[in-house]
Design an enzyme around this catalytic site. Structure first.
Site, short mmCIF file in Angstrom:
data_model
loop_
_atom_site.label_atom_id
_atom_site.label_comp_id
_atom_site.label_asym_id
_atom_site.label_seq_id
_atom_site.Cartn_x
_atom_site.Cartn_y
_atom_site.Cartn_z
N GLY A 1 54.86 -28.96 -16.17
CA GLY A 1 54.36 -29.47 -17.43
C GLY A 1 54.08 -28.35 -18.41
N CYS A 2 54.03 -28.70 -19.70
CA CYS A 2 53.85 -27.68 -20.74
C CYS A 2 52.49 -27.01 -20.64
CB CYS A 2 54.07 -28.30 -22.12
SG CYS A 2 53.06 -29.77 -22.45
N TYR A 3 51.44 -27.81 -20.61
CA TYR A 3 50.11 -27.22 -20.46
C TYR A 3 49.98 -26.47 -19.14
CZ TYR A 3 47.34 -29.33 -24.30
OH TYR A 3 46.78 -29.67 -25.51
N ALA A 4 50.52 -27.06 -18.07
CA ALA A 4 50.40 -26.42 -16.75
C ALA A 4 51.09 -25.07 -16.73
CB ALA A 4 51.00 -27.34 -15.68
N THR A 5 52.17 -24.92 -17.49
CA THR A 5 52.84 -23.62 -17.59
C THR A 5 51.92 -22.60 -18.23
OG1 THR A 5 55.05 -24.62 -17.69
CG2 THR A 5 54.80 -22.41 -18.63
#
Length: 318
Positions: free
Chosen positions: A135-139
């Site tokens: 995921g974008c935030y998780a990255t």
């Protein structure tokens, strides 16, 4: 089809990430776009929707069996959470050697799938044909925390703000420009999927509080890190620079990065590195374009590795 190129198809190509993927694939030296599946755009020319795309390829509406029947080398699943399984099953039955890259959260917790955050996980890739894109935030969260993970004294606390493209194309309060104007909209303040994802893959508990802002693309994560001993700022900066030395898509800055500078860029930026007076609290800021390094660009890094290309093939350099 060009026999010197790998064939690739996209399922769920109407969304914002699908647009970015089509652009990247069109410019890729070793990939040829064979199909783009979208129910809403069925029959329409891709070139009418994607600026700079040339050719007579049209969107088609393909179910799982029809996707599997295409016989392509690579399939990207850009579907909402919970929708990928029928396509995976059909592709595995028809052509097990197909590379499947899933952009949803469906397989990010499945140990049989490779979790593809290249800067942190490429050494774990063992030739898997099933790739789960982070995921974008998780990255951004994981890139922010990893260089200090071994000296943490408490769970990291992350405050995130994303542009409304992160809420997808289905109308909601989180992507309504009128409701977002002059506003910052908090949501899922505990238990967000990316909180669980970052915690799982870092192997430590992470706390995350997301918000949506009125801008379209780009996200920022400000992370509070309590460390087990006193640090000097230069020591912290050296850790991050060493961790990402040679990484073409992670830039370590001295100052805190601005989200307005990261739109349409393919890399992540990490900076700020503010320390408390006792040196036991570090605040780090990370930015990335949620549609690129947070999705499409990272997908291309993973696909490149899976088909034997240089990881940066087809990706514009920062």
């Amino acid at each position: 089809m060009d026999r010197d190129k790998k064939s690739i198809g996209i399922v769920g190509a109407r969304g914002h990430t699908g647009v970015e993927l089509i652009r990247l694939i069109a410019a890729h030296p070793a990939l040829e776009l064979a199909f783009v599946s979208s129910r809403e755009l069925d029959g329409q020319l891709v070139a009418e929707h994607i600026h700079g795309f040339h050719g007579d390829l049209r969107y088609t509406s393909l179910d799982a069996a029809a996707v599997a029947a295409q016989g392509v080398d690579v399939v990207i699943l850009a579907l909402p959470n919970g929708k990928a399984a029928p396509y995976v099953e059909a592709l595995d039955a028809a052509k097990p050697e197909t590379v499947i890259l899933d952009l949803s959260a469906d397989y990010r917790f499945d140990p049989s799938w490779y979790y593809g955050l290249p800067e942190l996980t490429r050494d774990r890739w063992r030739g898997e044909r099933h790739i789960s894109n982070p995921g974008c935030y998780a990255t951004a969260i994981q890139l922010s925390i990893a260089p200090l993970k071994d000296v943490l004294a408490a769970p990291p606390v992350c405050f995130g703000v994303s542009g409304y493209s992160g809420a997808g194309t289905t109308p909601s309060d989180k992507n309504d420009p009128d409701k977002l104007r002059d506003n910052l909209m908090p949501y899922a303040l505990t238990g967000h999927m990316h909180e669980k994802e970052a915690s799982r893959h870092l192997g430590i508990p992470v706390e995350f509080m997301p918000h949506v802002a009125p801008h379209f693309r780009g996200l920022t994560v400000t992370t509070n890190l309590y460390v087990s001993r006193s640090f000097k700022r230069d020591e912290v900066l050296a850790r991050y620079r060493a961790a990402y030395a040679g990484e073409k898509l992670v830039q370590v800055l001295d100052e805190a990065p601005w989200v307005s500078h990261i739109a349409h860029q393919h890399h992540a930026e990490i900076g700020g590195f503010a320390l408390s007076a006792d040196g036991k609290r570090v605040v780090v800021v990370a930015t990335l374009d949620n549609l690129l390094k947070g999705a499409a660009t990272q997908a291309m890094q993973n696909i490149n590795s899976a088909i034997g290309c240089d990881e940066m093939a087809g990706i514009p350099r920062p």
